[in-house]
Design a protein around this motif. Sequence first.
Motif, PDB file in Angstrom:
ATOM      1  N   HIS A   1       0.798  -1.223   0.000  1.00 45.84           N
ATOM      2  CA  HIS A   1       0.000   0.000   0.000  1.00 45.84           C
ATOM      3  C   HIS A   1       0.829   1.270   0.000  1.00 45.84           C
ATOM      4  O   HIS A   1       0.311   2.339  -0.343  1.00 45.84           O
TER       5      HIS A   1
ATOM      6  N   MET B   1      -3.366   4.271   5.753  1.00 50.50           N
ATOM      7  CA  MET B   1      -4.774   4.573   5.440  1.00 50.50           C
ATOM      8  C   MET B   1      -5.719   3.711   6.254  1.00 50.50           C
ATOM      9  O   MET B   1      -5.313   2.720   6.840  1.00 50.50           O
TER      10      MET B   1
ATOM     11  N   HIS C   1      -9.418   6.032  -1.427  1.00 52.73           N
ATOM     12  CA  HIS C   1      -8.577   5.017  -2.070  1.00 52.73           C
ATOM     13  C   HIS C   1      -9.488   3.976  -2.719  1.00 52.73           C
ATOM     14  O   HIS C   1      -9.718   2.895  -2.144  1.00 52.73           O
TER      15      HIS C   1
END
Length: 143
Positions: A8, A58, A66
């Motif tokens: 990520h 996140m 996202h």
Amino acid sequence: MRVHCLFHVPFEGLGTIEEWLSQKDATVSVTRFFEPFDPADLPAPEGLDLLIVMGGPMSVNDETIHPWLTAEIDCIRRVIKADKAVLGVCLGAQLIAKAMGARIYPNPEKEIGWWPIEAVSNEANNGSGASCDPFQFPPSLPV
């Protein structure tokens, strides 16, 4: 062993997991969600033995910010339903939980660093004393 890793953020790698994969002569492929990607390029469960889902800053609930999270959660769900092994680290563990229908919310206490975990069940060996899982963990482990 055929392994696919989901990353990520560019600053996080596999750490000691990479050494373990090397010892197993694993063939490793990756998806980097921080680079442009096509959801159609996510692996099919049939081509995997293990999916590793790494961490990131996140929230698992940030699908609006996202949008790739939706495709990733679907991929994780398909791999689990195909009875393939899945390992989640930090955000990865939250994504696995969400893929399986759990509600994810902030913990009132911060958990950063190493903490002991303990097995609470003996279901992995079906009571036989012999593990049927290729990933054998000790009864207690700092993670």
